[in-house]
Design a protein around this motif. Structure first.
Motif, PDB file in Angstrom:
ATOM      1  N   PRO A  38      -6.708  16.367  22.390  1.00  0.00           N
ATOM      2  CA  PRO A  38      -6.263  15.882  21.084  1.00  0.00           C
ATOM      3  C   PRO A  38      -5.185  16.786  20.504  1.00  0.00           C
ATOM      4  O   PRO A  38      -5.193  17.990  20.697  1.00  0.00           O
ATOM      5  N   VAL A  39      -4.256  16.166  19.810  1.00  0.00           N
ATOM      6  CA  VAL A  39      -3.143  16.894  19.209  1.00  0.00           C
ATOM      7  C   VAL A  39      -3.592  17.429  17.850  1.00  0.00           C
ATOM      8  O   VAL A  39      -4.159  16.704  17.044  1.00  0.00           O
ATOM      9  N   GLN A  40      -3.332  18.694  17.598  1.00  0.00           N
ATOM     10  CA  GLN A  40      -3.667  19.317  16.309  1.00  0.00           C
ATOM     11  C   GLN A  40      -2.509  19.103  15.354  1.00  0.00           C
ATOM     12  O   GLN A  40      -1.384  19.476  15.647  1.00  0.00           O
ATOM     13  N   LEU A  41      -2.774  18.463  14.211  1.00  0.00           N
ATOM     14  CA  LEU A  41      -1.742  18.241  13.209  1.00  0.00           C
ATOM     15  C   LEU A  41      -1.877  19.280  12.114  1.00  0.00           C
ATOM     16  O   LEU A  41      -2.981  19.671  11.752  1.00  0.00           O
ATOM     17  N   ALA A  42      -0.743  19.689  11.587  1.00  0.00           N
ATOM     18  CA  ALA A  42      -0.762  20.639  10.470  1.00  0.00           C
ATOM     19  C   ALA A  42      -1.323  19.922   9.242  1.00  0.00           C
ATOM     20  O   ALA A  42      -1.104  18.725   9.061  1.00  0.00           O
ATOM     21  N   PRO A  43      -2.050  20.621   8.387  1.00  0.00           N
ATOM     22  CA  PRO A  43      -2.590  19.966   7.195  1.00  0.00           C
ATOM     23  C   PRO A  43      -1.448  19.467   6.303  1.00  0.00           C
ATOM     24  O   PRO A  43      -0.409  20.100   6.198  1.00  0.00           O
ATOM     25  N   ARG A  44      -1.673  18.324   5.696  1.00  0.00           N
ATOM     26  CA  ARG A  44      -0.659  17.762   4.807  1.00  0.00           C
ATOM     27  C   ARG A  44      -0.616  18.531   3.504  1.00  0.00           C
ATOM     28  O   ARG A  44      -1.650  18.922   2.984  1.00  0.00           O
ATOM     29  N   PRO A  45       0.588  18.722   2.969  1.00  0.00           N
ATOM     30  CA  PRO A  45       0.665  19.393   1.665  1.00  0.00           C
ATOM     31  C   PRO A  45       0.115  18.467   0.576  1.00  0.00           C
ATOM     32  O   PRO A  45       0.112  17.252   0.720  1.00  0.00           O
ATOM     33  N   ALA A  46      -0.342  19.063  -0.500  1.00  0.00           N
ATOM     34  CA  ALA A  46      -0.873  18.283  -1.618  1.00  0.00           C
ATOM     35  C   ALA A  46       0.241  17.409  -2.183  1.00  0.00           C
ATOM     36  O   ALA A  46       1.390  17.831  -2.247  1.00  0.00           O
ATOM     37  N   PRO A  47      -0.081  16.180  -2.581  1.00  0.00           N
ATOM     38  CA  PRO A  47       0.962  15.322  -3.136  1.00  0.00           C
ATOM     39  C   PRO A  47       1.512  15.898  -4.426  1.00  0.00           C
ATOM     40  O   PRO A  47       0.811  16.551  -5.183  1.00  0.00           O
ATOM     41  N   ALA A  48       2.785  15.629  -4.659  1.00  0.00           N
ATOM     42  CA  ALA A  48       3.428  16.124  -5.883  1.00  0.00           C
ATOM     43  C   ALA A  48       2.796  15.445  -7.090  1.00  0.00           C
ATOM     44  O   ALA A  48       2.274  14.345  -6.996  1.00  0.00           O
ATOM     45  N   ALA A  49       2.854  16.125  -8.199  1.00  0.00           N
ATOM     46  CA  ALA A  49       2.269  15.568  -9.414  1.00  0.00           C
ATOM     47  C   ALA A  49       2.972  14.264  -9.775  1.00  0.00           C
ATOM     48  O   ALA A  49       4.187  14.199  -9.829  1.00  0.00           O
ATOM     49  N   VAL A  50       2.175  13.235  -9.971  1.00  0.00           N
ATOM     50  CA  VAL A  50       2.709  11.931 -10.327  1.00  0.00           C
ATOM     51  C   VAL A  50       2.858  11.882 -11.836  1.00  0.00           C
ATOM     52  O   VAL A  50       1.944  12.264 -12.562  1.00  0.00           O
ATOM     53  N   PRO A  51       4.012  11.440 -12.334  1.00  0.00           N
ATOM     54  CA  PRO A  51       4.162  11.380 -13.785  1.00  0.00           C
ATOM     55  C   PRO A  51       3.128  10.431 -14.379  1.00  0.00           C
ATOM     56  O   PRO A  51       2.769   9.429 -13.774  1.00  0.00           O
ATOM     57  N   ALA A  52       2.650  10.781 -15.560  1.00  0.00           N
ATOM     58  CA  ALA A  52       1.616   9.993 -16.209  1.00  0.00           C
ATOM     59  C   ALA A  52       2.137   8.595 -16.531  1.00  0.00           C
ATOM     60  O   ALA A  52       3.276   8.425 -16.939  1.00  0.00           O
ATOM     61  N   LYS A  53       1.278   7.609 -16.313  1.00  0.00           N
ATOM     62  CA  LYS A  53       1.635   6.237 -16.651  1.00  0.00           C
ATOM     63  C   LYS A  53       1.650   6.093 -18.161  1.00  0.00           C
ATOM     64  O   LYS A  53       0.860   6.725 -18.854  1.00  0.00           O
ATOM     65  N   PRO A  54       2.514   5.249 -18.667  1.00  0.00           N
ATOM     66  CA  PRO A  54       2.455   4.998 -20.105  1.00  0.00           C
ATOM     67  C   PRO A  54       1.137   4.308 -20.421  1.00  0.00           C
ATOM     68  O   PRO A  54       0.626   3.525 -19.637  1.00  0.00           O
ATOM     69  N   LYS A  55       0.611   4.621 -21.583  1.00  0.00           N
ATOM     70  CA  LYS A  55      -0.664   4.034 -21.957  1.00  0.00           C
ATOM     71  C   LYS A  55      -0.504   2.538 -22.161  1.00  0.00           C
ATOM     72  O   LYS A  55       0.500   2.066 -22.670  1.00  0.00           O
ATOM     73  N   ALA A  56      -1.521   1.814 -21.777  1.00  0.00           N
ATOM     74  CA  ALA A  56      -1.506   0.361 -21.921  1.00  0.00           C
ATOM     75  C   ALA A  56      -1.721  -0.014 -23.386  1.00  0.00           C
ATOM     76  O   ALA A  56      -2.269   0.750 -24.168  1.00  0.00           O
ATOM     77  N   GLU A  57      -1.270  -1.212 -23.741  1.00  0.00           N
ATOM     78  CA  GLU A  57      -1.427  -1.683 -25.108  1.00  0.00           C
ATOM     79  C   GLU A  57      -2.349  -2.895 -25.122  1.00  0.00           C
ATOM     80  O   GLU A  57      -2.174  -3.820 -24.334  1.00  0.00           O
ATOM     81  N   SER A  58      -3.327  -2.868 -26.019  1.00  0.00           N
ATOM     82  CA  SER A  58      -4.226  -4.002 -26.211  1.00  0.00           C
ATOM     83  C   SER A  58      -3.785  -4.753 -27.453  1.00  0.00           C
ATOM     84  O   SER A  58      -3.357  -4.153 -28.431  1.00  0.00           O
ATOM     85  N   LEU A  59      -3.932  -6.071 -27.412  1.00  0.00           N
ATOM     86  CA  LEU A  59      -3.465  -6.913 -28.511  1.00  0.00           C
ATOM     87  C   LEU A  59      -4.598  -7.780 -29.020  1.00  0.00           C
ATOM     88  O   LEU A  59      -5.304  -8.415 -28.236  1.00  0.00           O
ATOM     89  N   ILE A  60      -4.748  -7.802 -30.335  1.00  0.00           N
ATOM     90  CA  ILE A  60      -5.622  -8.772 -30.981  1.00  0.00           C
ATOM     91  C   ILE A  60      -4.666  -9.794 -31.585  1.00  0.00           C
ATOM     92  O   ILE A  60      -3.938  -9.495 -32.533  1.00  0.00           O
ATOM     93  N   ALA A  61      -4.659 -10.979 -31.028  1.00  0.00           N
ATOM     94  CA  ALA A  61      -3.684 -12.021 -31.370  1.00  0.00           C
ATOM     95  C   ALA A  61      -3.884 -12.538 -32.795  1.00  0.00           C
ATOM     96  O   ALA A  61      -4.947 -12.366 -33.380  1.00  0.00           O
ATOM     97  N   PRO A  62      -2.860 -13.192 -33.352  1.00  0.00           N
ATOM     98  CA  PRO A  62      -2.905 -13.646 -34.743  1.00  0.00           C
ATOM     99  C   PRO A  62      -4.073 -14.576 -35.086  1.00  0.00           C
ATOM    100  O   PRO A  62      -4.572 -14.550 -36.191  1.00  0.00           O
ATOM    101  N   ASP A  63      -4.518 -15.400 -34.154  1.00  0.00           N
ATOM    102  CA  ASP A  63      -5.584 -16.358 -34.442  1.00  0.00           C
ATOM    103  C   ASP A  63      -6.980 -15.815 -34.145  1.00  0.00           C
ATOM    104  O   ASP A  63      -7.943 -16.571 -34.156  1.00  0.00           O
ATOM    105  N   ILE A  64      -7.092 -14.516 -33.895  1.00  0.00           N
ATOM    106  CA  ILE A  64      -8.367 -13.917 -33.503  1.00  0.00           C
ATOM    107  C   ILE A  64      -8.934 -13.089 -34.658  1.00  0.00           C
ATOM    108  O   ILE A  64      -8.209 -12.355 -35.321  1.00  0.00           O
ATOM    109  N   THR A  65     -10.251 -13.184 -34.863  1.00  0.00           N
ATOM    110  CA  THR A  65     -10.968 -12.339 -35.819  1.00  0.00           C
ATOM    111  C   THR A  65     -12.076 -11.632 -35.049  1.00  0.00           C
ATOM    112  O   THR A  65     -12.885 -12.290 -34.392  1.00  0.00           O
TER     113      THR A  65
END
Length: 174
Positions: A38-65
């Motif tokens: 079997p071939v020995q592979l070098a360990p993979r480097p840690a993935p680079a920091a992924v930029p934070a996703k923008p926060k999602a927005e929840s909507l309460i529509a006009p006809d909703i109570t």
């Protein structure tokens, strides 16, 4: 008429089993050569920091109570009616024509509709021209548009210990 070519069988051909195995791509049972190491592979480097996703927005529509409680880490936009407490690690927007009754904790609160209740903690509050607030307000900074309405006490520019905040707004009102 056949669309494939059938092999021609001849009486002198090899055993029928071998021909069938070759035609069906079945490997013959032969002893295998020694498997390669079997071939020995070098360990993979840690993935680079992924930029934070923008926060999602929840909507309460006009006809909703809705009656209840909102808690979370995203942005909330209310265009209908909501009765209950709101605590979000994000922005709260109350659209024109919307009505909210309850206490509010959010990073940024924008009021274009009606809020009846206290804003207990916010980095910035923006009271737009069509906005109305009935309740007390505690925030780092406050923007009030001409034509907006408010009834209650206001504290801005102070932290919980009574010291002036230095959040860049410096407790300004505009």
């Amino acid at each position: 008429m056949a669309l494939w070519k059938e092999p021609v069988k001849s009486p002198s051909s090899a055993a029928p089993e071998a021909a069938d195995q070759a035609r069906l791509d079945i490997p013959e049972n032969k002893p295998e050569a020694a498997a390669p190491a079997p071939v020995q592979l070098a360990p993979r480097p840690a993935p680079a920091a992924v930029p934070a996703k923008p926060k999602a927005e929840s909507l309460i529509a006009p006809d909703i109570t809705i009656e209840g409680k909102i808690e979370g880490a995203g942005h909330v936009r209310i265009a209908g009616s909501f009765k209950g407490d709101i605590s979000v690690r994000g922005d709260l927007t109350i659209e024109p024509g919307a009505k909210v009754t309850g206490s509010v904790r959010a990073e940024k609160v924008t009021i274009a509709g009606e809020l009846t209740g206290n804003i207990e903690s916010a980095v910035h509050v923006e009271l737009l021209q069509s906005g109305a607030l009935t309740g007390d307000l505690k925030a780092g900074s406050l923007s009030v548009a001409a034509g907006s309405r408010m009834r209650g006490q206001v504290e801005f520019g102070w932290d919980d210990n009574g010291a002036r905040t230095s959040n860049g707004h410096g407790g300004t009102i505009s």
